[in-house]
Design a protein around this motif. Structure first.
Motif, mmCIF file in Angstrom:
data_model
loop_
_atom_site.group_PDB
_atom_site.id
_atom_site.type_symbol
_atom_site.label_atom_id
_atom_site.label_comp_id
_atom_site.label_asym_id
_atom_site.label_seq_id
_atom_site.Cartn_x
_atom_site.Cartn_y
_atom_site.Cartn_z
ATOM 1 N N TYR A 94 -1.124 6.784 -5.812
ATOM 2 C CA TYR A 94 -3.022 7.198 -6.518
ATOM 3 C C TYR A 94 -2.540 7.381 -7.747
ATOM 4 N N PRO A 96 -5.007 9.109 -10.754
ATOM 5 C CA PRO A 96 -6.128 10.068 -11.117
ATOM 6 C C PRO A 96 -6.720 8.995 -11.361
ATOM 7 N N GLY A 99 -8.254 7.041 -5.130
ATOM 8 C CA GLY A 99 -8.268 7.852 -3.439
ATOM 9 C C GLY A 99 -8.337 6.066 -2.212
ATOM 10 N N SER A 121 2.511 15.019 -6.442
ATOM 11 C CA SER A 121 0.993 15.965 -7.314
ATOM 12 C C SER A 121 0.790 15.601 -5.764
ATOM 13 N N CYS A 123 -3.014 16.771 -3.820
ATOM 14 C CA CYS A 123 -4.395 16.717 -3.698
ATOM 15 C C CYS A 123 -5.329 17.553 -2.440
ATOM 16 N N GLU A 124 -7.010 16.702 -2.736
ATOM 17 C CA GLU A 124 -7.432 17.044 -0.945
ATOM 18 C C GLU A 124 -7.376 15.905 -0.261
ATOM 19 N N ILE A 160 -9.123 10.689 0.619
ATOM 20 C CA ILE A 160 -8.871 10.942 -0.382
ATOM 21 C C ILE A 160 -9.843 11.004 -1.213
ATOM 22 N N THR A 165 -10.050 15.027 -10.495
ATOM 23 C CA THR A 165 -9.826 16.660 -10.209
ATOM 24 C C THR A 165 -9.970 16.926 -9.185
ATOM 25 N N ASP A 166 -9.305 18.236 -8.637
ATOM 26 C CA ASP A 166 -9.191 19.051 -7.000
ATOM 27 C C ASP A 166 -9.922 20.141 -7.591
ATOM 28 N N ARG A 175 -5.292 16.186 -11.151
ATOM 29 C CA ARG A 175 -4.442 15.377 -10.401
ATOM 30 C C ARG A 175 -3.786 14.283 -11.285
ATOM 31 N N ARG A 178 0.429 10.557 -7.274
ATOM 32 C CA ARG A 178 0.976 10.654 -6.174
ATOM 33 C C ARG A 178 1.165 9.574 -5.696
#
Length: 190
Positions: A94, A96, A99, A121, A123-124, A160, A165-166, A175, A178
Motif C-alpha cells: 500500500y 500513500p 487502501g 508504516s 495505518c488505521e 483500510i 494520512t490518518d 502514511r 506499507r
C-alpha cells in the motif's frame, strides 16, 4: 485502542517481529515479483486467490510457502491463537493514498482464523459490524500482528481507507509505504 473496544475475536500483538526481521521480510518480498494487475501490488504464496471469482481452486496451488517465511509461520503456529501453520499468504503493498475496501475474507475459501502482519508504516483499520452498523477503528503499528477469529472474522468487515494520512488522537500522521502479509489456511474445495 483498548482490547475491550476491538471487535470480539480480535487479537492484536504489537512487535510480533523485530525491526531486523521486518527488513529481511520486505527484502525477500522486494526480491520477488510484485503483481500490479490491481490498484495495489500483490504477491501470492501457497495458493493464488482469484479476486474476481472470490475463490481458491484446486489448480491455484503455487507450492509450499517459501523457507524465508518459516520463522513467522512457526511463531504463528506455536506462539499465537492462530492455531496451525498457515498454507497461504498474500502480501499487499500500500502506497500513500491506497487502501482496501470493506470485506470479510472469503468464508468458503479460508479457515476460521486470518492473521495479518503489518510492516513499514502505521495505518488505521476500520471495522464495521454487519448487522448493527457499529464502527470501530484500530491503529495498526509496524511489525504488529492482527488475528481475526469468531465474530471479528465473520460478523465484522475490515478495511483500510484509501487516504494519505490518518488522524490519531487528534494528530495527523502521514502514511508511507506499507506492506501487509495476510496468512490463512485454504479450505479444500473453497
Amino acid at each position: 485502542m483498548k482490547a475491550k473496544m476491538l471487535p470480539p475475536g480480535t487479537i492484536y500483538l504489537p512487535d510480533f517481529v523485530t525491526a531486523k526481521e521486518e527488513h529481511e521480510i520486505v527484502g525477500a518480498l522486494d526480491a520477488g515479483e510484485w503483481n500490479a494487475e490491481m490498484k495495489r501490488r500483490v504477491q501470492h504464496f501457497g495458493w493464488r486467490y482469484d479476486y474476481r471469482a472470490r475463490a481458491v481452486t484446486a489448480d491455484a496451488f503455487l507450492g509450499a510457502l517459501p523457507d524465508w517465511l518459516s520463522p513467522v509461520c512457526a511463531r504463528l503456529e506455536g506462539e499465537t491463537e492462530f492455531g496451525r501453520r498457515p498454507d497461504q499468504m498474500i502480501a499487499n503493498e500500500y502506497l500513500p493514498g491506497q487502501g482496501i475496501s470493506a470485506h470479510v475474507d472469503c468464508v468458503p475459501c479460508f479457515a476460521d482464523r486470518v492473521a495479518s502482519l503489518s510492516l513499514l508504516s502505521a495505518c488505521e483499520m476500520q471495522f464495521r459490524h454487519g448487522a448493527s452498523g457499529e464502527n470501530r477503528a484500530l491503529l495498526l503499528e509496524p511489525r504488529a500482528l492482527l488475528i481475526l477469529t469468531g465474530a471479528a472474522r465473520y460478523d465484522w468487515t475490515h478495511e483500510i481507507p484509501a487516504r494519505r494520512t490518518d488522524t490519531i488522537d487528534g494528530e495527523k500522521r502521514p502514511r508511507e509505504r506499507r506492506v501487509s502479509m495476510t496468512f490463512r489456511n485454504v479450505l479444500r474445495g473453497g
